[in-house]
Design an enzyme around this catalytic site. Sequence first.
Site, PDB file in Angstrom:
ATOM      1  N   LEU A  74       0.808  -1.214   0.000  1.00 45.73           N
ATOM      2  CA  LEU A  74       0.000   0.000   0.000  1.00 45.73           C
ATOM      3  C   LEU A  74       0.843   1.267   0.000  1.00 45.73           C
ATOM      4  CD1 LEU A  74      -2.567  -1.196   2.658  1.00 45.73           C
ATOM      5  CD2 LEU A  74      -3.027  -0.865   0.242  1.00 45.73           C
ATOM      6  N   ARG A  75       2.160   1.072  -0.123  1.00 38.25           N
ATOM      7  CA  ARG A  75       3.024   2.237  -0.032  1.00 38.25           C
ATOM      8  C   ARG A  75       2.795   3.206  -1.196  1.00 38.25           C
ATOM      9  NH1 ARG A  75       7.514   2.433   3.426  1.00 38.25           N
ATOM     10  NH2 ARG A  75       7.837   0.204   3.407  1.00 38.25           N
ATOM     11  N   GLY A  76       2.360   2.662  -2.329  1.00 39.19           N
ATOM     12  CA  GLY A  76       2.096   3.504  -3.497  1.00 39.19           C
ATOM     13  C   GLY A  76       1.041   4.552  -3.212  1.00 39.19           C
TER      14      GLY A  76
END
Length: 340
Positions: A278-280
């Site tokens: 989910l870092r994007g």
Amino acid sequence: MATAFPFSAIVGQDEMKLALLIAAVDQKVGGVLAFGDRGSGKSTAVRALAALLPKMKVVAGCRYNCDPDRPAEFCDDCLARAGKGALKSAAVAVPVVDLPLGATEDRVLGALDLERALARGEKAFEPGLLARAHRGFLYIDEVNLLEDHLVDLLLDVAASGENVVEREGLSIRHPARFVLVGTGNPEEGELRPQLLDRFGLSVDVKTPNDLPSRIEIVRRRDEFESDTAAFVAKWTREEAKLRKKITSARERLPVVTVPNAAVERAATLCMKLGTDGLRGELTIMRAARALAALEGAKAVTDAQLRAVAPLALRHRLRRNPLDDAGSGVRVERALSEVFG
Ligand SMILES: [Zn+2]
């Protein structure tokens, strides 16, 4: 220290400048990875930004640049001294620390001060590059050639914001939060996915190929090198304007809102592109908020999401065997599908 080229006098390099400004407003966005040709002025932009930033307040005499306003994050030295009376503060320039490829672990993390140990039998700690970079920038040229064990160390410290050294009878911990700026030429070696993922934003730095820009770059460079003081004086106003913009953006950041619709768009974009974890979307959200703050907006809109998405996502795409388009093209395609 050599005088830095004024940030506002840099011609082109729009992505690099944007990413650095965003990182200056919100360090949580993560580091900046700059891909590009040699000699395209990547380090110039980093040094220029550091020189532009308002001086930072530190505890006078602290070797770790502790922030006098954040006693909860004090190093052991400051904690001990604070117990004995009020600490004095000083204003210093934001550091840009170079991490050379051949650096030893001791140099990076810090180590036992051998001289003192031998001369006086004292176990003292000699801080390393991470201590010097605290609250500033850690710059690694050709980060893709950095040895794996150093990469692992950096990833640990970048994730925890703290450097812990436990060896040679020493037990030291000190805050180490910095914006990691790495440059690399992908043709000279691939970056490990874990390291790629740690960089918040990635930018392409190219030597401009339009005539007017090239002429302007050469002229300004020549002017700067012939009479640095006069050139810097000429750009003082622009620099002051930009400095003010950064300062107010930092103040405004906590009140800039991110509507649900914006988070949804960021997440949709990442799902379309199949980015891991989910870092994007988290990076898109933070970077868009920082950009909104810079632009004086109260809430994040599509315009900011669109502007930061390529920087936040390009380096997170896995190779798709059925699609040999470059990652930039794939992000652009997904952007027009989501935003129309
Ligand atoms: Zn301290």
